[in-house]
Enzyme design. Sequence first.
Site, PDB file in Angstrom:
ATOM      1  N   ASP A  40       0.828  -1.209   0.000  1.00 45.23           N
ATOM      2  CA  ASP A  40       0.000   0.000   0.000  1.00 45.23           C
ATOM      3  C   ASP A  40       0.869   1.268   0.000  1.00 45.23           C
ATOM      4  O   ASP A  40       1.823   1.380   0.760  1.00 45.23           O
ATOM      5  CB  ASP A  40      -0.912  -0.024   1.238  1.00 45.23           C
ATOM      6  N   THR A  76      -7.301   4.024  -1.161  1.00 45.51           N
ATOM      7  CA  THR A  76      -6.974   2.605  -0.977  1.00 45.51           C
ATOM      8  C   THR A  76      -8.088   1.647  -1.427  1.00 45.51           C
ATOM      9  O   THR A  76      -7.839   0.722  -2.205  1.00 45.51           O
ATOM     10  CB  THR A  76      -6.640   2.361   0.503  1.00 45.51           C
ATOM     11  N   HIS A 246      -1.526   3.452  -5.020  1.00 44.68           N
ATOM     12  CA  HIS A 246      -1.390   4.893  -5.282  1.00 44.68           C
ATOM     13  C   HIS A 246      -0.057   5.343  -4.724  1.00 44.68           C
ATOM     14  O   HIS A 246       0.584   4.609  -3.961  1.00 44.68           O
ATOM     15  CB  HIS A 246      -2.515   5.685  -4.590  1.00 44.68           C
ATOM     16  N   HIS A 349      -3.011  10.979  -0.177  1.00 44.70           N
ATOM     17  CA  HIS A 349      -3.257  10.584  -1.568  1.00 44.70           C
ATOM     18  C   HIS A 349      -4.741  10.723  -1.815  1.00 44.70           C
ATOM     19  O   HIS A 349      -5.502  10.978  -0.876  1.00 44.70           O
ATOM     20  CB  HIS A 349      -2.754   9.155  -1.811  1.00 44.70           C
TER      21      HIS A 349
HETATM   22  P1  AMP Z   1      -5.835   4.829   3.533  1.00 48.49           P
HETATM   23  O1  AMP Z   1      -6.708   5.467   4.587  1.00 48.49           O
HETATM   24  O2  AMP Z   1      -6.370   5.068   2.174  1.00 48.49           O
HETATM   25  O3  AMP Z   1      -4.431   5.235   3.695  1.00 48.49           O
HETATM   26  O4  AMP Z   1      -5.933   3.256   3.745  1.00 48.49           O
HETATM   27  C1  AMP Z   1      -4.899   2.454   4.278  1.00 48.49           C
HETATM   28  C2  AMP Z   1      -5.407   1.725   5.468  1.00 48.49           C
HETATM   29  O5  AMP Z   1      -6.489   0.896   5.140  1.00 48.49           O
HETATM   30  C3  AMP Z   1      -4.417   0.749   6.070  1.00 48.49           C
HETATM   31  O6  AMP Z   1      -3.479   1.376   6.885  1.00 48.49           O
HETATM   32  C4  AMP Z   1      -5.318  -0.171   6.860  1.00 48.49           C
HETATM   33  O7  AMP Z   1      -5.490   0.341   8.171  1.00 48.49           O
HETATM   34  C5  AMP Z   1      -6.645  -0.088   6.152  1.00 48.49           C
HETATM   35  N1  AMP Z   1      -7.003  -1.363   5.507  1.00 48.49           N
HETATM   36  C6  AMP Z   1      -6.329  -1.995   4.544  1.00 48.49           C
HETATM   37  N2  AMP Z   1      -6.951  -3.137   4.177  1.00 48.49           N
HETATM   38  C7  AMP Z   1      -8.048  -3.231   4.932  1.00 48.49           C
HETATM   39  C8  AMP Z   1      -9.101  -4.169   5.030  1.00 48.49           C
HETATM   40  N3  AMP Z   1      -9.126  -5.256   4.261  1.00 48.49           N
HETATM   41  N4  AMP Z   1     -10.095  -3.924   5.931  1.00 48.49           N
HETATM   42  C9  AMP Z   1     -10.071  -2.815   6.707  1.00 48.49           C
HETATM   43  N5  AMP Z   1      -9.090  -1.890   6.663  1.00 48.49           N
HETATM   44  C10 AMP Z   1      -8.081  -2.079   5.798  1.00 48.49           C
HETATM   45 ZN    ZN Z   2      -3.582   2.878   0.010  1.00 50.16          ZN
HETATM   46 ZN    ZN Z   3      -3.059   5.840   2.682  1.00 53.30          ZN
END
Ligand code: AMP
Ligand code: ZN
Ligand code: ZN
Length: 411
Positions: A40, A76, A246, A349
């Site tokens: 990620d 994400t 991303h 992002h």
């Molecule tokens: P973002 O807020 O876009 O940076 O998303 C990244 C975060 O999504 C990660 O740090 C995780 O805490 C969360 N995440 C990733 N995969 C999952 C999933 N399958 N279910 C719930 N949360 C997730």
């Molecule tokens: Zn992400």
């Molecule tokens: Zn993120």
Amino acid sequence: MNKRFLVWVLPILICFATIQCNSNEESQNEKHPVLLVSIDGLMNDYLERNDTPNFDQFLSEGVSAEYLIPIFPTKTFPNHWSIVTGLYAENHGIIANSFFDYELDARFSYGPPDDYEKGEDWWGGEPIWATAEKQNRTTVTFFWPGSESSINGVRPTIWKDYDGSVPDSARIDSIAAWFDPAGDIKADFGTLYFSFIDSRGHAFGPNSAEVDEAVLEMDNLLGYLIDKLDEIGLSDSISILLTSDHGMAELSHDKIIFLDDIININHVDVIDWSPVAMLKPNSGRADDVYNALKLSEQNYTVYWRDELPERFRFRNHYRIPEIIMIADVSYTITNRAFYEQRGIVAGAHGFDNYAPEMRTFFAAKGPEFKQGEIAPPFESVHIYELLNYLIGTEPAQNDGDPELLKNILLR
Ligand code: AMP
Ligand code: ZN
Ligand code: ZN
């Protein structure tokens, strides 16, 4: 029918048909297992600026893209769902990490596993594990956004409720056991997911020493993964795809857009905030809201949903509200109360998917990939078709082009 035909020719025809059948079956069975890994928030240039021997070896043994273009918005959940379904957000409906659906009268948001989020209603399209399970393949996921939900009643053979505290090496140990040709599962397809590079990017910014340290940690983990696959005898026969959702952009306290300074915030529902503010105006308020935003348009661009540039592929879903405001890279859209209480993080992002900062990463190696080549940039919606080719399955309807990635394959 002539007797000679029955005695001589028919058996030969039957025999020939059987050989054809068998050889079709064999070519299906000859397909190698496929592992899809998401790192990620891996911005494309993180690897260029760090010394990463395991990535270097991987790249020299396989193919990579100059960079991977994520889908819009560069968040994400929308992006992970596009990678596994081959659909743009307007066709799969995961329009943000968190959004309100007025038909379901519920909010989609990730966080601790919750039953609503798992509900099938949220997730449009068919993820690769469902395509594969329906065609008698065995699939396993050690995390992937959406893998906790059943899709048309289908789930991976093994899946896990998301728990970010599970050590990354333990995820690899499990995946190796599930792929092990001597084990019980003998997976045909699997996923792995690692979040710590994204977390460091948010906390310290994309240009920080902390991100560089995380990239080295990831390099070690990649080495560990390859060793594990070696131990089970798969390192030469498994296809491994390393990719991400991303990039990451530096935020700044000088680059804040206060929505409540521009419009009367009571005249809209804010479906999602930043860097893409998705606004559902109250009845009769749409023109006022749009005009006010247009008048103050600086460091962001405002669009009627139906006028969004075609390249965003972000018009045709009922969850996308009428007014979309996209912050320029590095700008944050917020309101005064929230900002005073919570401030901003160092990196984010979600911006224009063609912004250089949002570029992300793709590399693959395995028996069917060319070696040491670098392919021109491509959009992540094409990965689903590639996965189907590798697994030997018939894809569901999707937005990818089955021809586009043929140039990275040996044939
Ligand atoms: P973002 O807020 O876009 O940076 O998303 C990244 C975060 O999504 C990660 O740090 C995780 O805490 C969360 N995440 C990733 N995969 C999952 C999933 N399958 N279910 C719930 N949360 C997730
Ligand atoms: Zn992400
Ligand atoms: Zn993120």
